[in-house]
Design an enzyme around this catalytic site. Structure first.
Site, PDB file in Angstrom:
ATOM      1  N   ASP A   9       0.001  -2.101  10.394  1.00  0.00           N
ATOM      2  CA  ASP A   9      -0.042  -0.872   9.613  1.00  0.00           C
ATOM      3  C   ASP A   9      -0.880   0.120  10.431  1.00  0.00           C
ATOM      4  OD1 ASP A   9      -0.034   0.913   7.352  1.00  0.00           O
ATOM      5  OD2 ASP A   9      -2.084   0.248   6.941  1.00  0.00           O
ATOM      6  N   ASP A  11      -2.645   3.556   9.072  1.00  0.00           N
ATOM      7  CA  ASP A  11      -3.792   4.174   8.396  1.00  0.00           C
ATOM      8  C   ASP A  11      -4.722   3.111   7.826  1.00  0.00           C
ATOM      9  OD1 ASP A  11      -2.928   6.932   8.684  1.00  0.00           O
ATOM     10  OD2 ASP A  11      -1.381   6.492   7.200  1.00  0.00           O
ATOM     11  N   THR A  17      -7.884   6.748   9.282  1.00  0.00           N
ATOM     12  CA  THR A  17      -7.314   7.935   8.637  1.00  0.00           C
ATOM     13  C   THR A  17      -7.269   7.795   7.124  1.00  0.00           C
ATOM     14  OG1 THR A  17      -5.266   6.915   9.330  1.00  0.00           O
ATOM     15  CG2 THR A  17      -5.894   8.943  10.465  1.00  0.00           C
ATOM     16  N   ALA A 115       3.798   3.632   6.338  1.00  0.00           N
ATOM     17  CA  ALA A 115       4.456   4.507   5.370  1.00  0.00           C
ATOM     18  C   ALA A 115       4.360   5.972   5.787  1.00  0.00           C
ATOM     19  CB  ALA A 115       3.799   4.340   4.001  1.00  0.00           C
ATOM     20  N   GLU A 169      -2.750  -5.452   7.486  1.00  0.00           N
ATOM     21  CA  GLU A 169      -2.687  -4.433   6.435  1.00  0.00           C
ATOM     22  C   GLU A 169      -4.039  -4.221   5.754  1.00  0.00           C
ATOM     23  OE1 GLU A 169      -1.357  -2.244   4.557  1.00  0.00           O
ATOM     24  OE2 GLU A 169       0.682  -2.162   5.299  1.00  0.00           O
ATOM     25  N   ASP A 170      -4.349  -2.966   5.396  1.00  0.00           N
ATOM     26  CA  ASP A 170      -5.585  -2.694   4.629  1.00  0.00           C
ATOM     27  C   ASP A 170      -5.286  -2.389   3.170  1.00  0.00           C
ATOM     28  OD1 ASP A 170      -4.366  -0.168   5.198  1.00  0.00           O
ATOM     29  OD2 ASP A 170      -6.242   0.804   4.623  1.00  0.00           O
TER      30      ASP A 170
HETATM   31  C1  BG6 Z   1       0.071   5.383   4.391  1.00  0.00           C
HETATM   32  C2  BG6 Z   1      -1.272   5.760   3.803  1.00  0.00           C
HETATM   33  O1  BG6 Z   1      -0.112   4.763   5.626  1.00  0.00           O
HETATM   34  O2  BG6 Z   1       0.878   6.550   4.579  1.00  0.00           O
HETATM   35  C3  BG6 Z   1      -1.090   6.569   2.529  1.00  0.00           C
HETATM   36  O3  BG6 Z   1      -2.013   4.584   3.529  1.00  0.00           O
HETATM   37  C4  BG6 Z   1      -0.208   7.775   2.798  1.00  0.00           C
HETATM   38  O4  BG6 Z   1      -2.359   6.971   2.065  1.00  0.00           O
HETATM   39  C5  BG6 Z   1       1.135   7.307   3.394  1.00  0.00           C
HETATM   40  O5  BG6 Z   1       0.044   8.496   1.604  1.00  0.00           O
HETATM   41  C6  BG6 Z   1       2.063   8.473   3.742  1.00  0.00           C
HETATM   42  O6  BG6 Z   1       1.500   9.183   4.808  1.00  0.00           O
HETATM   43  P1  BG6 Z   1       1.886  10.633   5.248  1.00  0.00           P
HETATM   44  O7  BG6 Z   1       1.066  10.841   6.501  1.00  0.00           O
HETATM   45  O8  BG6 Z   1       3.359  10.635   5.540  1.00  0.00           O
HETATM   46  O9  BG6 Z   1       1.548  11.567   4.145  1.00  0.00           O
HETATM   47 MG    MG Z   2      -3.017   1.404   5.558  1.00  0.00          MG
END
Ligand code: BG6
Ligand code: MG
Length: 218
Positions: A9, A11, A17, A115, A169-170
Site C-alpha cells: 500500500d 499512504d 501521507t 486506492a 497495509e496500514d
Molecule cells: C488511500 C488513503 O491510500 O487513498 C485514503 O489511505 C485516500 O486516505 C485514498 O482517501 C484515495 O486517495 P486520493 O489521493 O486519490 O484522494
Molecule cells: Mg494506507
C-alpha cells in the site's frame, strides 16, 4: 528460492501521507462546521476519495447536492496536493527503501496496491517508481478496499497466485482486502487496530531480513 509477490500500500506504508489526508479532510469538515476524531479517521484509511467524503458527511449529518459533492472532492484534493507538493525522498518511512532493496536483491516481484489516484505522482516525487514491477492505483479499480480487486489486479498482472502474495497495509480496510484476496496480510501500525492481519509490525524497522526470507521460502 521461490518467487513471491510483495504488494505495498502507499499512504501510511511507504510514505506518511496518511497525516496529510487527515489534515485535508479535517479542514473540509471544519469549514462545514463540524469535526471528527482520530478514531473516526481510522475508518478513512485505505478508503477511496468518494467513500471517504460519504462517511465524513454522514458524521456531520450533512447532505449535499451531487454538484456540491464533486466540488468538495476537488477542494479536498487541491488542499491535499498543497501538502504533498514539496515531498521528496526524505519522506519515505524508515527502512522502507531497505526492504524494497532486499526484496529486489532476492528477485521477488514488487507491486503497488493503492486506492489513491495520486499514487504515481507521489512515487515519482520520492524517487521510488522504478522499484515497482506493477502499479495498481485508484485509477485502475472500480471497487474500493475492503474489496480485494486492487490486490487481485496486481497479482494477475504479475501472474502470481494470490496465496503467493504478501500485502503490507496500514488500514483496516486494506487488511480486510488482502484477507479477502486470500493473501498474506501484514499490518503496519497498531496491533489492536490491525488485529485481523496475519502479522503486525509498528513499522519496517521491526521487520527483519530473516522474517522476509521466511516469507519468501514458505
Ligand atoms: C488511500 C488513503 O491510500 O487513498 C485514503 O489511505 C485516500 O486516505 C485514498 O482517501 C484515495 O486517495 P486520493 O489521493 O486519490 O484522494
Ligand atoms: Mg494506507
Amino acid at each position: 528460492m521461490s518467487k513471491k509477490a510483495f504488494i505495498f500500500d502507499l499512504d501510511g506504508v511507504i510514505v506518511d501521507t496518511a497525516k496529510y489526508h487527515f489534515l485535508a479532510w479535517r479542514k473540509l469538515a471544519n469549514s462545514m462546521g463540524f469535526d471528527f476524531t482520530h478514531e473516526q479517521n481510522e475508518q478513512l484509511k485505505g478508503v477511496s476519495r468518494v467513500k471517504s467524503l460519504e462517511k465524513i458527511l454522514a458524521w456531520g449529518n450533512k447532505s449535499v447536492s451531487e454538484d456540491e459533492f464533486n466540488k468538495l472532492m476537488v477542494q479536498k484534493n487541491e488542499d491535499y496536493l498543497t501538502y504533498i507538493e514539496k515531498m521528496d525522498a526524505q519522506e519515505i518511512l524508515p527502512d522502507v527503501a531497505k526492504t524494497l532493496d532486499f526484496l529486489k536483491e532476492k528477485e521477488q516481484h514488487i507491486a503497488l496496491g493503492s486506492a489513491s489516484k495520486n499514487a504515481r505522482m507521489i512515487l515519482e516525487k520520492v524517487n521510488l517508481l522504478e522499484k515497482f514491477d506493477v502499479l495498481v492505483d485508484g485509477n485502475d479499480v472500480a471497487n474500493a478496499k475492503p474489496n480485494p480487486e486492487v490486490f487481485l489486479n496486481a497479482a494477475k498482472q504479475l501472474q502470481a497466485n494470490p496465496k503467493d502474495c504478501i500485502v503490507f497495509e496500514d488500514a483496516v480496510a486494506g487488511i480486510q482486502a488482502a484477507n479477502n484476496a486470500g493473501m498474506v496480510s501484514i499490518g503496519i501500525g497498531d496491533k489492536n487496530t490491525l488485529h485481523e492481519a496475519n502479522y503486525v509490525f509498528k513499522n519496517f524497522t521491526e521487520i527483519t531480513t530473516d522474517f522476509l526470507s521466511q516469507l519468501i521460502d514458505k
